[in-house]
Scaffold this motif. Sequence first.
Motif, PDB file in Angstrom:
ATOM      1  N   ASN A 270      60.129  38.885  35.954  1.00  0.00           N
ATOM      2  CA  ASN A 270      59.095  37.996  35.431  1.00  0.00           C
ATOM      3  C   ASN A 270      59.685  36.603  35.178  1.00  0.00           C
ATOM      4  O   ASN A 270      59.049  35.577  35.466  1.00  0.00           O
ATOM      5  N   LYS A 271      60.915  36.565  34.660  1.00  0.00           N
ATOM      6  CA  LYS A 271      61.595  35.285  34.413  1.00  0.00           C
ATOM      7  C   LYS A 271      61.835  34.554  35.731  1.00  0.00           C
ATOM      8  O   LYS A 271      61.595  33.344  35.838  1.00  0.00           O
ATOM      9  N   HIS A 272      62.284  35.272  36.739  1.00  0.00           N
ATOM     10  CA  HIS A 272      62.545  34.658  38.042  1.00  0.00           C
ATOM     11  C   HIS A 272      61.248  34.198  38.704  1.00  0.00           C
ATOM     12  O   HIS A 272      61.210  33.141  39.348  1.00  0.00           O
ATOM     13  N   PHE A 273      60.203  34.992  38.563  1.00  0.00           N
ATOM     14  CA  PHE A 273      58.898  34.642  39.134  1.00  0.00           C
ATOM     15  C   PHE A 273      58.379  33.350  38.501  1.00  0.00           C
ATOM     16  O   PHE A 273      57.870  32.462  39.205  1.00  0.00           O
ATOM     17  N   CYS A 274      58.514  33.222  37.183  1.00  0.00           N
ATOM     18  CA  CYS A 274      58.066  32.002  36.493  1.00  0.00           C
ATOM     19  C   CYS A 274      58.891  30.797  36.935  1.00  0.00           C
ATOM     20  O   CYS A 274      58.356  29.684  37.079  1.00  0.00           O
ATOM     21  N   ALA A 275      60.192  31.009  37.173  1.00  0.00           N
ATOM     22  CA  ALA A 275      61.034  29.916  37.681  1.00  0.00           C
ATOM     23  C   ALA A 275      60.569  29.491  39.070  1.00  0.00           C
ATOM     24  O   ALA A 275      60.558  28.294  39.399  1.00  0.00           O
ATOM     25  N   PHE A 276      60.186  30.452  39.879  1.00  0.00           N
ATOM     26  CA  PHE A 276      59.671  30.171  41.227  1.00  0.00           C
ATOM     27  C   PHE A 276      58.384  29.350  41.141  1.00  0.00           C
ATOM     28  O   PHE A 276      58.208  28.377  41.890  1.00  0.00           O
ATOM     29  N   GLN A 277      57.509  29.707  40.227  1.00  0.00           N
ATOM     30  CA  GLN A 277      56.268  28.965  40.053  1.00  0.00           C
ATOM     31  C   GLN A 277      56.520  27.553  39.522  1.00  0.00           C
ATOM     32  O   GLN A 277      55.997  26.572  40.080  1.00  0.00           O
ATOM     33  N   ASN A 278      57.304  27.455  38.452  1.00  0.00           N
ATOM     34  CA  ASN A 278      57.469  26.177  37.747  1.00  0.00           C
ATOM     35  C   ASN A 278      58.410  25.213  38.460  1.00  0.00           C
ATOM     36  O   ASN A 278      58.164  23.997  38.467  1.00  0.00           O
ATOM     37  N   ASN A 279      59.490  25.746  39.035  1.00  0.00           N
ATOM     38  CA  ASN A 279      60.511  24.870  39.614  1.00  0.00           C
ATOM     39  C   ASN A 279      60.326  24.619  41.107  1.00  0.00           C
ATOM     40  O   ASN A 279      60.944  23.696  41.657  1.00  0.00           O
ATOM     41  N   TRP A 280      59.484  25.437  41.751  1.00  0.00           N
ATOM     42  CA  TRP A 280      59.322  25.294  43.192  1.00  0.00           C
ATOM     43  C   TRP A 280      57.866  25.075  43.589  1.00  0.00           C
ATOM     44  O   TRP A 280      57.513  24.042  44.163  1.00  0.00           O
ATOM     45  N   LEU A 281      56.979  26.030  43.269  1.00  0.00           N
ATOM     46  CA  LEU A 281      55.602  25.945  43.761  1.00  0.00           C
ATOM     47  C   LEU A 281      54.816  24.793  43.144  1.00  0.00           C
ATOM     48  O   LEU A 281      54.090  24.089  43.849  1.00  0.00           O
ATOM     49  N   THR A 282      54.931  24.607  41.830  1.00  0.00           N
ATOM     50  CA  THR A 282      54.155  23.543  41.178  1.00  0.00           C
ATOM     51  C   THR A 282      54.533  22.161  41.710  1.00  0.00           C
ATOM     52  O   THR A 282      53.644  21.389  42.108  1.00  0.00           O
ATOM     53  N   PRO A 283      55.826  21.793  41.758  1.00  0.00           N
ATOM     54  CA  PRO A 283      56.185  20.499  42.350  1.00  0.00           C
ATOM     55  C   PRO A 283      55.783  20.392  43.822  1.00  0.00           C
ATOM     56  O   PRO A 283      55.394  19.318  44.283  1.00  0.00           O
ATOM     57  N   LEU A 284      55.875  21.505  44.538  1.00  0.00           N
ATOM     58  CA  LEU A 284      55.506  21.506  45.950  1.00  0.00           C
ATOM     59  C   LEU A 284      54.027  21.187  46.124  1.00  0.00           C
ATOM     60  O   LEU A 284      53.649  20.349  46.958  1.00  0.00           O
ATOM     61  N   LYS A 285      53.196  21.827  45.332  1.00  0.00           N
ATOM     62  CA  LYS A 285      51.750  21.584  45.437  1.00  0.00           C
ATOM     63  C   LYS A 285      51.413  20.156  45.055  1.00  0.00           C
ATOM     64  O   LYS A 285      50.567  19.511  45.686  1.00  0.00           O
ATOM     65  N   GLN A 286      52.071  19.635  44.039  1.00  0.00           N
ATOM     66  CA  GLN A 286      51.784  18.275  43.583  1.00  0.00           C
ATOM     67  C   GLN A 286      52.239  17.221  44.581  1.00  0.00           C
ATOM     68  O   GLN A 286      51.612  16.163  44.698  1.00  0.00           O
ATOM     69  N   SER A 287      53.306  17.507  45.306  1.00  0.00           N
ATOM     70  CA  SER A 287      53.857  16.499  46.210  1.00  0.00           C
ATOM     71  C   SER A 287      53.333  16.604  47.632  1.00  0.00           C
ATOM     72  O   SER A 287      53.221  15.592  48.329  1.00  0.00           O
ATOM     73  N   ILE A 288      53.000  17.794  48.081  1.00  0.00           N
ATOM     74  CA  ILE A 288      52.622  17.989  49.490  1.00  0.00           C
ATOM     75  C   ILE A 288      51.129  18.236  49.658  1.00  0.00           C
ATOM     76  O   ILE A 288      50.470  17.621  50.497  1.00  0.00           O
ATOM     77  N   PHE A 289      50.570  19.131  48.841  1.00  0.00           N
ATOM     78  CA  PHE A 289      49.192  19.562  49.043  1.00  0.00           C
ATOM     79  C   PHE A 289      48.220  18.690  48.254  1.00  0.00           C
ATOM     80  O   PHE A 289      47.515  19.159  47.366  1.00  0.00           O
ATOM     81  N   LYS A 290      48.213  17.407  48.576  1.00  0.00           N
ATOM     82  CA  LYS A 290      47.314  16.491  47.874  1.00  0.00           C
ATOM     83  C   LYS A 290      47.005  15.299  48.762  1.00  0.00           C
ATOM     84  O   LYS A 290      47.613  15.098  49.817  1.00  0.00           O
ATOM     85  N   GLU A 291      46.072  14.482  48.319  1.00  0.00           N
ATOM     86  CA  GLU A 291      45.755  13.210  48.959  1.00  0.00           C
ATOM     87  C   GLU A 291      45.567  13.330  50.460  1.00  0.00           C
ATOM     88  O   GLU A 291      46.179  12.625  51.257  1.00  0.00           O
ATOM     89  N   THR A 292      44.737  14.238  50.870  1.00  0.00           N
ATOM     90  CA  THR A 292      44.402  14.346  52.280  1.00  0.00           C
ATOM     91  C   THR A 292      42.899  14.484  52.406  1.00  0.00           C
ATOM     92  O   THR A 292      42.244  15.108  51.568  1.00  0.00           O
ATOM     93  N   ASP A 293      42.330  13.861  53.422  1.00  0.00           N
ATOM     94  CA  ASP A 293      40.875  13.917  53.561  1.00  0.00           C
ATOM     95  C   ASP A 293      40.432  14.653  54.813  1.00  0.00           C
ATOM     96  O   ASP A 293      39.244  14.929  54.986  1.00  0.00           O
ATOM     97  N   LYS A 294      41.398  14.988  55.682  1.00  0.00           N
ATOM     98  CA  LYS A 294      41.065  15.725  56.900  1.00  0.00           C
ATOM     99  C   LYS A 294      42.120  16.798  57.122  1.00  0.00           C
ATOM    100  O   LYS A 294      43.308  16.564  56.902  1.00  0.00           O
ATOM    101  N   GLN A 295      41.676  17.961  57.564  1.00  0.00           N
ATOM    102  CA  GLN A 295      42.590  19.087  57.701  1.00  0.00           C
ATOM    103  C   GLN A 295      42.435  19.754  59.054  1.00  0.00           C
ATOM    104  O   GLN A 295      41.323  19.984  59.538  1.00  0.00           O
TER     105      GLN A 295
END
Length: 461
Positions: free
Chosen positions: A261-286
């Motif tokens: 559970n600790k490792h999973f939370c680290a994966f979410q907080n340290n990897w997935l959240t920054p990834l979503k904020q930096s990559i999966f945003k500001e796009t209008d066509k997919q």
Amino acid sequence: MQKNIAALLDKTLAAASLTGDKLADVFSKETHRFTITGLSRSGKSMLFTSLITMLKSRSEEGYACLPLLRYLPPSQVLDMRVEPLDGYKAFPHQENVAALAQGQWPSATEEAYGFKLVVRLKQTATFKKHLLPHTDVVFEFIDYPGEWITDIPMLSKTYAQWSDSTWAQLSSGPQQYYAETWRQVINQFDFEQPPTAANIHALVHAYRNYLIYAKREGISLLQPGSFLLDSSDFNWQEFGFTPLPSSITSDVSHPWYQAFNKHFCAFQNNWLTPLKQSIFKETDKQIILVDLFEGLNHSRQHLYQLKETLSHLADTFVYGQSNWFSRKVLKSEQIGKVAFVATKADLIPVSQRENLLNLLHQVSEGARAKFKDKPIEFEHFLVSAMQITDEGSSAQAIRYTDSNGRYVESSFEPIPATLKDMEEGAHFPVPSAQVPNDYKARILAGKGVDRLLQFLLGKGE
């Protein structure tokens, strides 16, 4: 009128603190951002390579390989150039072209890449042309690994929820055939021993071996996909985790639950959240790339799983039409146009492509259901990033260069038009075509890219 006022306010706010050339840039630029979404092996690298090759050939060599300027009149084009995209690593176009020259297909995408096409147009409006001599229309393209896409939905789950849902996946569909060794490891593992670094390492490596095997066998829904990428910044060796039996995940005091559970939370907080904020945003066509041949080559269950995967992926993005308020006040961009693209369409005869398009419509049903009651335009396309096959001697045949360098002809049975038409246990092998020697000419002759761009650049007509 309201739309024109909003557009003026949009530019006025951005220009408030600018002067000179920077002020001119604000009023002279129109930007469109495309994100290319596709699962592993869906052909993202080849599509990006072909797209840049086509654009460079058009801008630098004057080769009319794309009717791209239907919405940008050729008589008004002053300049057209391909440039790097700020904040993104340059796409390895030259490296990929060099690989093609050696008869090798481009390597899979393992990092986020970006580039932009800048088209400079003469200003024609009487009032504007006295103030500004040109307008720059900028098209930004972003590419990233398919493994990242399948991981983003993990942000909405707790570790226990993810573990339980993963076991459900492993116990049904095609995964159940490839997870047998992993299940044996879990059944024989002694969870009374403490979760030391060595014990965790052994379990994580066994689970990763399953992920590698399942990916090789065409499974699309694999989590965490990031564990498969050597380029991933997340240290899965130190913070890895696996699904655990429900008898453990239901006991929050269990040492193995607490460790994972600790490792999973680290994966979410340290990897997935920054990834979503930096990559999966500001796009209008997919552009959503789909490799239907991966499923056809394996089984009907693989195609059903692909449909399920696309449905899950639709939850990763924000859909809807962006307006001035959402962009400037809420600081968010929404996807208003979606193109579902079946890649490698020339691997079957022309006579079978209508069936392939019908399959694409059915596989995308779950994802399209997420667009309900939203003002989203979408279409389905068949695309060949490189025309690697030629017409055969009959409507059911194609010619191509095989892996032994021979120019051969193959005939095909009709592929199913619907999922239910594909018999249980049946599969439709696709040719293992070699990179042709005249690869650049065949890139410029690629099919469907022009129509895809026309849709994405169009004004909803």
